[in-house]
Scaffold this active site. Structure first.
Site, mmCIF file in Angstrom:
data_model
loop_
_atom_site.group_PDB
_atom_site.id
_atom_site.type_symbol
_atom_site.label_atom_id
_atom_site.label_comp_id
_atom_site.label_asym_id
_atom_site.label_seq_id
_atom_site.Cartn_x
_atom_site.Cartn_y
_atom_site.Cartn_z
ATOM 1 N N CYS A 219 0.817 -1.225 0.000
ATOM 2 C CA CYS A 219 0.000 0.000 0.000
ATOM 3 C C CYS A 219 0.846 1.270 0.000
ATOM 4 O O CYS A 219 0.337 2.356 -0.257
ATOM 5 C CB CYS A 219 -0.951 -0.012 1.187
ATOM 6 N N ASN B 31 -10.123 -0.027 -0.749
ATOM 7 C CA ASN B 31 -8.663 0.020 -0.726
ATOM 8 C C ASN B 31 -8.121 -0.550 -2.046
ATOM 9 O O ASN B 31 -8.206 -1.748 -2.274
ATOM 10 C CB ASN B 31 -8.162 -0.796 0.473
ATOM 11 N N HIS C 202 -3.286 7.198 2.147
ATOM 12 C CA HIS C 202 -3.679 5.875 1.652
ATOM 13 C C HIS C 202 -5.066 5.562 2.218
ATOM 14 O O HIS C 202 -5.364 5.851 3.372
ATOM 15 C CB HIS C 202 -2.659 4.837 2.115
HETATM 16 O O1 UT7 Z 1 -3.917 -1.143 3.381
HETATM 17 C C1 UT7 Z 1 -2.984 -1.947 4.017
HETATM 18 C C2 UT7 Z 1 -3.038 -1.870 5.468
HETATM 19 N N1 UT7 Z 1 -4.278 -2.369 5.957
HETATM 20 C C3 UT7 Z 1 -4.927 -1.696 6.886
HETATM 21 O O2 UT7 Z 1 -4.535 -0.636 7.251
HETATM 22 C C4 UT7 Z 1 -6.170 -2.346 7.482
HETATM 23 C C5 UT7 Z 1 -6.106 -2.270 8.977
HETATM 24 N N2 UT7 Z 1 -7.208 -2.925 9.663
HETATM 25 C C6 UT7 Z 1 -8.484 -2.491 9.610
HETATM 26 O O3 UT7 Z 1 -8.793 -1.555 8.907
HETATM 27 C C7 UT7 Z 1 -9.504 -3.135 10.510
HETATM 28 O O4 UT7 Z 1 -8.836 -3.971 11.434
HETATM 29 C C8 UT7 Z 1 -10.583 -3.973 9.771
HETATM 30 C C9 UT7 Z 1 -11.501 -3.053 8.994
HETATM 31 C C10 UT7 Z 1 -9.901 -4.960 8.829
HETATM 32 C C11 UT7 Z 1 -11.430 -4.728 10.794
HETATM 33 O O5 UT7 Z 1 -12.008 -3.821 11.711
HETATM 34 P P1 UT7 Z 1 -11.880 -4.058 13.276
HETATM 35 O O6 UT7 Z 1 -12.613 -2.969 13.930
HETATM 36 O O7 UT7 Z 1 -10.437 -4.227 13.592
HETATM 37 O O8 UT7 Z 1 -12.721 -5.392 13.474
HETATM 38 P P2 UT7 Z 1 -12.221 -6.822 13.994
HETATM 39 O O9 UT7 Z 1 -11.371 -7.479 12.959
HETATM 40 O O10 UT7 Z 1 -11.695 -6.673 15.377
HETATM 41 O O11 UT7 Z 1 -13.605 -7.559 14.054
HETATM 42 C C12 UT7 Z 1 -14.656 -7.173 14.962
HETATM 43 C C13 UT7 Z 1 -15.805 -8.113 14.771
HETATM 44 C C14 UT7 Z 1 -15.397 -9.591 14.850
HETATM 45 O O12 UT7 Z 1 -16.440 -10.288 15.462
HETATM 46 P P3 UT7 Z 1 -16.318 -10.747 17.002
HETATM 47 O O13 UT7 Z 1 -15.088 -11.591 17.067
HETATM 48 O O14 UT7 Z 1 -16.176 -9.449 17.770
HETATM 49 O O15 UT7 Z 1 -17.600 -11.454 17.240
HETATM 50 C C15 UT7 Z 1 -15.307 -9.982 13.399
HETATM 51 O O16 UT7 Z 1 -15.516 -11.366 13.207
HETATM 52 O O17 UT7 Z 1 -16.396 -7.937 13.483
HETATM 53 C C16 UT7 Z 1 -16.443 -9.187 12.794
HETATM 54 N N3 UT7 Z 1 -16.266 -8.953 11.370
HETATM 55 C C17 UT7 Z 1 -17.274 -8.651 10.545
HETATM 56 N N4 UT7 Z 1 -18.590 -8.501 10.751
HETATM 57 C C18 UT7 Z 1 -19.352 -8.177 9.675
HETATM 58 C C19 UT7 Z 1 -15.097 -8.974 10.661
HETATM 59 N N5 UT7 Z 1 -15.351 -8.693 9.374
HETATM 60 C C20 UT7 Z 1 -16.676 -8.488 9.271
HETATM 61 C C21 UT7 Z 1 -17.545 -8.153 8.201
HETATM 62 N N6 UT7 Z 1 -18.853 -8.011 8.460
HETATM 63 N N7 UT7 Z 1 -17.070 -7.966 6.952
#
Ligand code: UT7
Length: 328
Positions: free
Chosen positions: A115, A285, A255
């Site tokens: 990225c 992204n 980004h």
């Molecule tokens: O570009 C390169 C660099 N990449 C980045 O900068 C990305 C960095 N990371 C992020 O932007 C975020 O971590 C994400 C958007 C990928 C995820 O957001 P988050 O707030 O960190 O959520 P999480 O992964 O902690 O997930 C929270 C909950 C989980 O459920 P439980 O375990 O709390 O029951 C996930 O299973 O949300 C669930 N979840 C979803 N729910 C609905 C994960 N993906 C989804 C989804 N729809 N698509």
């Protein structure tokens, strides 16, 4: 003579096909509310059609750039393409793009910095201009992320889209141009954001396919933690190094991985929302393409002399910032 590299043209390309959050709700267990509140994304573009790789989008962006800047393809000295989704392992996508748009037998190569790819490529291209060696350099950020997305994995498939953006770099002796940059990498981030298969360590086999190694694998929350800290820090650091306060910066060009990371970076820089380029809602992204696509979307609002801070964080890990004084 103190030569600087100036961005003298910008063009972008996104494919026509739109994938909305509602479309994704039909594929995986997700919903518009979660995607919007956690990421800011509403829809993304997908390049469809058999045999179409990243070079198709990159070539569209370059063709438009040449036309818009009235540049003869024969005058281009160098083309650099930043991508993590090259058409092939080799030859490089930059080689293919040159041939597709009719730029003859020049130096062209790819850069892989995930990225952060565009800012790595931009600063690399700028060195060839500043040295006096080259007069016209094209830098492209392009990715067909849909080609490495596992559409059964809701944690990644909602995040990414396809697109390309290109800029022309030319020398200037004036005060505007690329003023400064800071680039970083840390390979200990390897396992947090990776596509394991298809390289020399895990060449394609039935086993790598069964293990889903040919898809992007991201530990979202881990990457978020590193991204939010490092992108904000490196944007603040380049401001401090160049004695810039929040009020001196006209645009943050971040980004587009997550709206929450963008907001945190703007906060850290002490700038308001009106100074932040955001198009994540439309494209998601697009990896190396996010920053040039932002410049493309906002081009009519950028004025000569404006101070821009470009900032990125991505796989590797890689991260960095560029200070640009807009020259056109
Ligand atoms: O570009 C390169 C660099 N990449 C980045 O900068 C990305 C960095 N990371 C992020 O932007 C975020 O971590 C994400 C958007 C990928 C995820 O957001 P988050 O707030 O960190 O959520 P999480 O992964 O902690 O997930 C929270 C909950 C989980 O459920 P439980 O375990 O709390 O029951 C996930 O299973 O949300 C669930 N979840 C979803 N729910 C609905 C994960 N993906 C989804 C989804 N729809 N698509």
């Amino acid at each position: 003579m103190n030569l600087k590299a100036a961005i003298t043209g910008i063009h972008g390309y996104v494919p026509e096909d739109v994938m909305t959050n509602a479309d994704l709700e039909k594929i995986v267990e997700t919903n518009d509310e979660w995607i919007t509140s956690r990421t800011g994304i509403k829809e993304r573009r997908i390049l469809k059609g058999e045999g179409k790789g990243t070079s198709v989008m990159a070539a569209e962006a370059v063709r438009g750039l040449l036309e818009k800047t009235n540049t003869d393809p024969n005058d281009i000295d160098l083309v650099i393409v930043a991508t993590v989704t090259p058409d092939y392992m080799f030859p490089s996508t930059a080689n293919l793009v040159c041939t597709q748009v009719g730029i003859p037998s020049i130096c062209s190569f790819d850069i892989l910095a995930a990225c952060s790819g565009f800012i790595y490529a931009l600063t690399t291209g700028a060195q060839f201009i500043e040295s006096g060696r080259f007069k016209k350099v094209i830098v492209v950020g392009a990715d067909k992320m849909s080609s490495i997305i596992d559409y059964t994995d809701r944690t990644t498939c909602v995040l990414f889209g396809d697109g390309a953006g290109a800029v022309l770099l030319e020398p200037t002796e004036g005060e505007n141009g690329i003023i400064d940059f800071m680039l970083h990498s840390d390979g200990s981030g390897e396992n947090h954001l990776i596509m394991k298969g298809g390289g020399s360590k895990y060449p394609a086999s039935h086993d790598t396919i069964d293990k889903r190694y040919h898809y992007i694998n991201q530990e979202g929350p881990q990457v978020f933690k590193f991204a939010v800290t490092n992108m904000a820090n490196v944007a603040a650091a380049i401001m401090e190094k160049n004695n810039l306060k929040g009020e001196d910066v006209r645009w943050l060009v971040p980004h587009q991985a997550n709206k929450r990371i963008i907001d945190a970076t703007a906060n850290r820089m002490g700038i308001g929302e009106d100074k932040v380029m955001v198009n994540i809602q439309k494209y998601g992204n697009t990896t190396a393409a996010t920053i040039p696509l932002c410049l493309f979307d906002y081009q009519d609002q950028i004025k000569k002399g404006d101070n821009l801070i470009l900032a990125a964080f991505g796989g590797g890990f890689t991260w960095g910032s560029v200070y640009v004084k807009w020259a056109i």
